[in-house]
Design a protein around this motif. Structure first.
Motif, PDB file in Angstrom:
ATOM      1  N   VAL A  68       1.050  -1.351   0.154  1.00  0.00           N
ATOM      2  CA  VAL A  68      -0.268  -0.113   0.013  1.00  0.00           C
ATOM      3  C   VAL A  68       0.878   1.205   0.056  1.00  0.00           C
ATOM      4  CG1 VAL A  68      -0.473  -0.129   2.278  1.00  0.00           C
ATOM      5  CG2 VAL A  68      -2.104   1.030   1.318  1.00  0.00           C
ATOM      6  N   VAL A  69       0.273   2.357  -0.212  1.00  0.00           N
ATOM      7  CA  VAL A  69       1.032   3.598  -0.873  1.00  0.00           C
ATOM      8  C   VAL A  69      -0.239   4.881  -0.203  1.00  0.00           C
ATOM      9  CG1 VAL A  69       1.812   5.573  -2.235  1.00  0.00           C
ATOM     10  CG2 VAL A  69       2.544   2.998  -2.887  1.00  0.00           C
ATOM     11  N   LEU A  70       0.997   5.473   1.045  1.00  0.00           N
ATOM     12  CA  LEU A  70       0.538   6.531   1.404  1.00  0.00           C
ATOM     13  C   LEU A  70       0.977   7.935   1.200  1.00  0.00           C
ATOM     14  CD1 LEU A  70      -0.176   4.690   4.958  1.00  0.00           C
ATOM     15  CD2 LEU A  70      -2.041   4.653   3.742  1.00  0.00           C
ATOM     16  N   THR A  71       0.407   8.991   1.243  1.00  0.00           N
ATOM     17  CA  THR A  71       1.020   9.878   1.712  1.00  0.00           C
ATOM     18  C   THR A  71       0.959  10.563   2.377  1.00  0.00           C
ATOM     19  OG1 THR A  71      -0.475  11.102  -0.288  1.00  0.00           O
ATOM     20  CG2 THR A  71       0.484   9.252  -1.353  1.00  0.00           C
ATOM     21  N   VAL A  72       1.924  11.379   3.059  1.00  0.00           N
ATOM     22  CA  VAL A  72       1.919  12.893   3.589  1.00  0.00           C
ATOM     23  C   VAL A  72       2.246  14.758   3.181  1.00  0.00           C
ATOM     24  CG1 VAL A  72       2.956  13.381   5.459  1.00  0.00           C
ATOM     25  CG2 VAL A  72       2.975  10.930   5.567  1.00  0.00           C
ATOM     26  N   SER A  73       1.403  15.359   3.492  1.00  0.00           N
ATOM     27  CA  SER A  73       1.832  16.160   2.699  1.00  0.00           C
ATOM     28  C   SER A  73       1.747  17.154   3.446  1.00  0.00           C
ATOM     29  CB  SER A  73       0.163  16.458   1.582  1.00  0.00           C
ATOM     30  OG  SER A  73       0.255  18.411   1.613  1.00  0.00           O
ATOM     31  N   TYR A  74       2.905  18.256   2.980  1.00  0.00           N
ATOM     32  CA  TYR A  74       3.707  18.438   3.392  1.00  0.00           C
ATOM     33  C   TYR A  74       3.172  20.560   3.414  1.00  0.00           C
ATOM     34  CZ  TYR A  74       6.774  17.071   6.721  1.00  0.00           C
ATOM     35  OH  TYR A  74       7.332  15.574   7.181  1.00  0.00           O
ATOM     36  N   ASP A  75       1.266  20.566   2.727  1.00  0.00           N
ATOM     37  CA  ASP A  75       1.695  21.949   2.177  1.00  0.00           C
ATOM     38  C   ASP A  75       0.669  22.537   3.086  1.00  0.00           C
ATOM     39  OD1 ASP A  75       1.673  21.718  -0.811  1.00  0.00           O
ATOM     40  OD2 ASP A  75       0.695  19.767  -0.733  1.00  0.00           O
ATOM     41  N   LEU A  76       0.301  22.438   4.096  1.00  0.00           N
ATOM     42  CA  LEU A  76      -0.254  22.879   4.917  1.00  0.00           C
ATOM     43  C   LEU A  76       2.044  24.264   5.911  1.00  0.00           C
ATOM     44  CD1 LEU A  76      -2.736  22.235   7.478  1.00  0.00           C
ATOM     45  CD2 LEU A  76      -2.430  24.385   6.617  1.00  0.00           C
ATOM     46  N   MET A  77       2.519  23.698   5.452  1.00  0.00           N
ATOM     47  CA  MET A  77       3.969  24.149   6.414  1.00  0.00           C
ATOM     48  C   MET A  77       4.174  25.497   5.751  1.00  0.00           C
ATOM     49  SD  MET A  77       7.350  22.003   4.754  1.00  0.00           S
ATOM     50  CE  MET A  77       8.723  22.765   6.104  1.00  0.00           C
ATOM     51  N   LEU A  78       3.463  25.812   5.275  1.00  0.00           N
ATOM     52  CA  LEU A  78       3.879  27.277   4.359  1.00  0.00           C
ATOM     53  C   LEU A  78       2.859  28.606   5.203  1.00  0.00           C
ATOM     54  CD1 LEU A  78       3.269  26.474  -0.166  1.00  0.00           C
ATOM     55  CD2 LEU A  78       5.327  26.866   1.953  1.00  0.00           C
ATOM     56  N   PRO A  79       3.733  29.349   5.288  1.00  0.00           N
ATOM     57  CA  PRO A  79       2.843  30.467   5.929  1.00  0.00           C
ATOM     58  C   PRO A  79       1.617  31.525   5.541  1.00  0.00           C
ATOM     59  CG  PRO A  79       5.542  31.151   5.214  1.00  0.00           C
ATOM     60  CD  PRO A  79       4.914  30.280   5.329  1.00  0.00           C
ATOM     61  N   GLY A  80       0.316  31.388   6.139  1.00  0.00           N
ATOM     62  CA  GLY A  80      -0.646  31.999   5.651  1.00  0.00           C
ATOM     63  C   GLY A  80      -1.558  31.542   5.099  1.00  0.00           C
ATOM     64  N   VAL A  81      -1.071  29.449   4.543  1.00  0.00           N
ATOM     65  CA  VAL A  81      -2.661  28.656   4.306  1.00  0.00           C
ATOM     66  C   VAL A  81      -3.136  28.060   5.391  1.00  0.00           C
ATOM     67  CG1 VAL A  81      -1.079  28.346   3.032  1.00  0.00           C
ATOM     68  CG2 VAL A  81      -1.141  26.949   4.608  1.00  0.00           C
ATOM     69  N   THR A  82      -4.782  28.572   5.150  1.00  0.00           N
ATOM     70  CA  THR A  82      -5.143  27.620   6.037  1.00  0.00           C
ATOM     71  C   THR A  82      -5.803  26.624   5.966  1.00  0.00           C
ATOM     72  OG1 THR A  82      -7.140  28.526   4.365  1.00  0.00           O
ATOM     73  CG2 THR A  82      -6.518  30.477   6.435  1.00  0.00           C
TER      74      THR A  82
END
Length: 168
Positions: A68-82
């Motif tokens: 199985v493949v699971l992915t972990v996004s780091y897209d919330l690490m950018l400043p100012g995103v909700t």
């Protein structure tokens, strides 16, 4: 214009969920008994996006063997995103790219805990192979390809205590 044109039934997409380290650990626990490739990535990371098709293809290739493949996004690490904006952006990205693996969007005040837990170097992409017991058995930092992902999956699927395949 056909009535069905805009309303064609389609399968639900993969799970997309915002998680902290505890939530990610729970997701991994749900896959005990399977070999797991855990891929850390972000939409804004070009090498991450470039390797996704090969990663997902390997996941499909090994599905019948309990890979199985699971992915972990780091897209919330950018400043100012909700959270709402990132989840909306991820839904669109997942649909457009036909991603069929779960996406866990990591959310924490800092990344030290997850980096320490998985021995991460910091930058993405990173792919970690976890065996059927949930132990990290291999990792690849940086952009990867089909052959490297397949090798990681083979390591993830080896039975604990089994000798590496010496054939060839």
């Amino acid at each position: 214009r056909s009535v069905l044109a805009g309303g064609i039934a389609r399968a639900a997409g993969p799970e997309i969920r915002v998680v902290d380290l505890k939530g990610l650990e729970a997701a991994l626990a749900a896959h005990k008994g399977q070999g797991v490739l855990l891929n850390f990535w972000a939409i804004w990371c070009e090498p991450c996006v470039a390797e996704l098709p090969d990663l997902l293809e390997v996941g499909r290739q090994f599905r019948s063997e309990q890979g199985v493949v699971l992915t972990v996004s780091y897209d919330l690490m950018l400043p100012g995103v909700t959270k709402a904006d990132v989840v909306k952006q991820m839904r669109g990205f997942v649909a457009a790219r036909r991603i069929d693996a779960p996406v866990y969007i990591y959310n924490a005040s800092d990344y030290d805990a997850i980096n320490q837990r998985f021995g991460l170097p910091g930058p993405v992409p990173v792919t970690i192979a976890l065996d059927r017991s949930g132990n990290v058995v291999a990792r690849h930092a940086g952009k990867s390809g089909r052959d490297s992902f397949a090798a990681l999956m083979h390591k993830a699927l080896q039975q604990p205590g089994a000798a590496p395949d010496a054939s060839g």
